[in-house]
Scaffold this motif. Structure first.
Motif, short mmCIF file in Angstrom:
data_model
loop_
_atom_site.label_atom_id
_atom_site.label_comp_id
_atom_site.label_asym_id
_atom_site.label_seq_id
_atom_site.Cartn_x
_atom_site.Cartn_y
_atom_site.Cartn_z
N ILE A 1 0.51 4.49 8.81
CA ILE A 1 -0.75 3.39 8.88
C ILE A 1 0.02 2.17 8.00
O ILE A 1 -1.07 0.41 7.53
CB ILE A 1 -1.75 3.98 7.55
CG1 ILE A 1 -1.58 4.46 6.52
CG2 ILE A 1 -2.52 5.36 8.99
CD1 ILE A 1 -2.81 4.98 6.24
N GLY B 1 1.00 -1.17 6.11
CA GLY B 1 1.21 -2.37 6.69
C GLY B 1 0.47 -3.15 8.30
O GLY B 1 0.41 -3.59 8.74
N GLY C 1 -0.07 12.16 4.93
CA GLY C 1 -1.22 11.71 4.33
C GLY C 1 -1.17 13.69 3.41
O GLY C 1 -1.86 13.73 2.39
N ASP D 1 4.72 1.50 -1.26
CA ASP D 1 5.46 1.95 -2.54
C ASP D 1 4.66 3.00 -2.68
O ASP D 1 5.95 4.21 -3.40
CB ASP D 1 4.14 1.01 -4.13
CG ASP D 1 5.18 -0.37 -3.48
OD1 ASP D 1 5.84 -0.76 -3.49
OD2 ASP D 1 4.14 -1.65 -3.61
N THR E 1 4.82 5.43 -0.61
CA THR E 1 5.70 5.98 0.03
C THR E 1 6.72 6.41 -0.05
O THR E 1 7.97 7.22 -0.17
CB THR E 1 5.81 6.17 1.90
OG1 THR E 1 4.68 5.27 2.41
CG2 THR E 1 6.35 6.78 2.93
N SER F 1 3.68 -5.28 3.92
CA SER F 1 3.69 -5.33 2.38
C SER F 1 4.84 -6.09 1.93
O SER F 1 5.85 -5.23 1.92
CB SER F 1 2.17 -4.93 2.08
OG SER F 1 2.56 -3.15 2.11
N1 LIG Z 1 -0.43 9.18 9.19
C1 LIG Z 1 -1.34 8.89 7.53
N2 LIG Z 1 -3.02 8.73 7.91
C2 LIG Z 1 -3.45 8.50 6.95
N3 LIG Z 1 -3.38 8.56 5.62
C3 LIG Z 1 -1.96 8.72 5.16
C4 LIG Z 1 -0.84 8.66 6.37
N4 LIG Z 1 0.16 9.19 5.89
C5 LIG Z 1 0.27 8.49 4.86
N5 LIG Z 1 -0.98 8.31 4.23
C6 LIG Z 1 -1.60 7.70 3.21
O1 LIG Z 1 -0.60 6.06 2.60
C7 LIG Z 1 -0.82 6.21 1.12
C8 LIG Z 1 0.61 5.43 0.93
O2 LIG Z 1 0.79 4.15 1.15
P1 LIG Z 1 2.26 3.62 1.63
O3 LIG Z 1 2.33 3.18 -0.21
O4 LIG Z 1 3.19 3.91 2.25
O5 LIG Z 1 1.51 2.07 2.37
P2 LIG Z 1 0.24 0.93 2.14
O6 LIG Z 1 -0.85 1.35 1.56
O7 LIG Z 1 0.61 -0.41 3.09
O8 LIG Z 1 1.73 0.01 0.62
P3 LIG Z 1 0.86 -0.54 -0.84
O9 LIG Z 1 0.95 0.45 -1.37
O10 LIG Z 1 2.63 -1.60 -0.49
O11 LIG Z 1 0.31 -1.50 -0.46
C9 LIG Z 1 -0.91 7.36 0.67
O12 LIG Z 1 -2.11 7.59 0.48
C10 LIG Z 1 -0.55 8.61 2.05
O13 LIG Z 1 -1.92 9.19 1.43
#
Ligand SMILES: Nc1ncnc2c1ncn2[C@@H]1O[C@H](COP(=O)(O)OP(=O)(O)OP(=O)(O)O)[C@@H](O)[C@H]1O
Length: 305
Positions: free
Chosen positions: A14, A16, A45, A70, A72, A95
């Protein structure tokens, strides 16, 4: 024992807001070309740390590539603390990412993949902030306020960000802090206290011009008041600040206590709520990260693979 030629790709599907199937295919092909085997783990998640740890234990990879934001990156980095021989590679997912900007990683996926599987890597320190891992820049005050406003606001993109910058500047108050470092203990007014492992924010604004992410120290940067000239210098990447307005103190640990109520706090772009106190410690040489460039341009790099 020789390092196994294996790659683990960790993808947040999910992150970006983009489809990752092409990215996964590209990584698999590039790994194959270099005769590496490749596993793909898509985060859900739920129980991601436990699941990724299982991959690391079952078939230890030479590299872990990360296609995520960030959150991940920090999740994987936390696990890699137990596997110092594994090199981390970052792939762009849309992002802006502060670490990628700091290391000059390509924004183009194919080029970033070349780097992530390439021969040059660099060590980097981590930081523990109130027990949580931080890799890049954390702060109390002005920027944390901006992160909170941007997260809770509806507008996105550059204009949305600019709108929140203006809102934050009009809302933000000076606060009083007691700061203790390896060498100093002082009380001051502050608009922002930055705990900086790296040099620049994901936006490219350099706040820690002499910072080195692999030197075993971090910098405490305190802006004591709003000053247009000093702010312009920060944005222009100046290395000379007025010491009455901006203080930069290298240290291996710091305690920041808020004396005028709680302050807003963020770690690597994630708003952490209000805090009365932050304890920060360096985690020296915690990780290795694949970076671009020739070996002679990169001290602390090692050729490999
Ligand atoms: N398959 C998924 N479905 C829903 N949420 C997920 C999934 N995989 C991970 N997450 C959630 O995504 C979040 C981490 O997001 P990540 O930081 O990688 O990306 P982002 O939010 O797009 O980036 P940024 O924080 O840089 O803006 C965590 O809260 C995690 O629980």
């Amino acid at each position: 024992m020789p390092i196994p030629k294996h790659v683990l790709l960790v993808v947040n599907p999910i992150s970006g807001g983009t489809d990752k199937s092409e990215l996964i295919e590209l990584v698999q092909k590039a790994s194959q070309k270099k005769s590496f085997t490749c596993d793909v783990y898509e985060t859900t998640g739920q129980n991601d740390p436990e699941n990724i740890r299982e991959f690391l234990q079952n078939q230890p990879p030479a590299r872990v590539l990360i296609a995520g934001g960030d959150g991940t990156i920090t999740l994987v980095a936390n696990l890699l603390r137990d596997y110092p021989e594994i090199i981390m590679g970052l792939l762009p997912v849309g992002s802006a990412n502060g670490l990628a900007t700091d290391f000059g990683l390509p924004v183009n996926l194919s080029e970033a993949l070349e780097v992530a599987l390439g021969p040059v890597h660099r060590c980097m320190d981590g930081m523990l902030l109130n027990g949580k891992l931080g890799l890049h820049l954390s702060d109390l005050g002005l920027n944390a306020h901006l992160v909170k406003n941007y997260e809770s606001g509806e507008a996105r993109g550059k204009w949305g960000y600019a709108k929140e910058v203006i809102r934050t500047l009009t809302e933000h108050d000076i606060f009083r802090v007691r700061i203790q470092t390896d060498t100093e203990l002082f009380v001051t007014d502050a608009t922002i206290v930055i705990l900086a492992n790296a040099r620049m924010y994901g936006t490219g604004v350099i706040v820690n011009p002499k910072g080195d992410i692999c030197d075993g120290v971090f910098e405490v940067i305190v802006a004591t008041r709003f000053d247009v000239i000093e702010l312009a210098k920060v944005i222009a990447g100046s290395t000379e600040f007025d010491p009455d307005v901006v203080r930069i103190i290298p240290t291996t640990q710091a305690v920041v206590e808020c004396l005028s109520g709680q302050a807003l706090f963020q770690i690597d772009g994630e708003y952490m709520g209000k805090v009365a106190r932050v304890e920060a410690t360096i985690l020296p040489h915690m990780l290795s990260i694949a970076v671009p460039g020739a070996l002679e341009e990169n001290k602390n790099t090692i050729a490999e693979m």
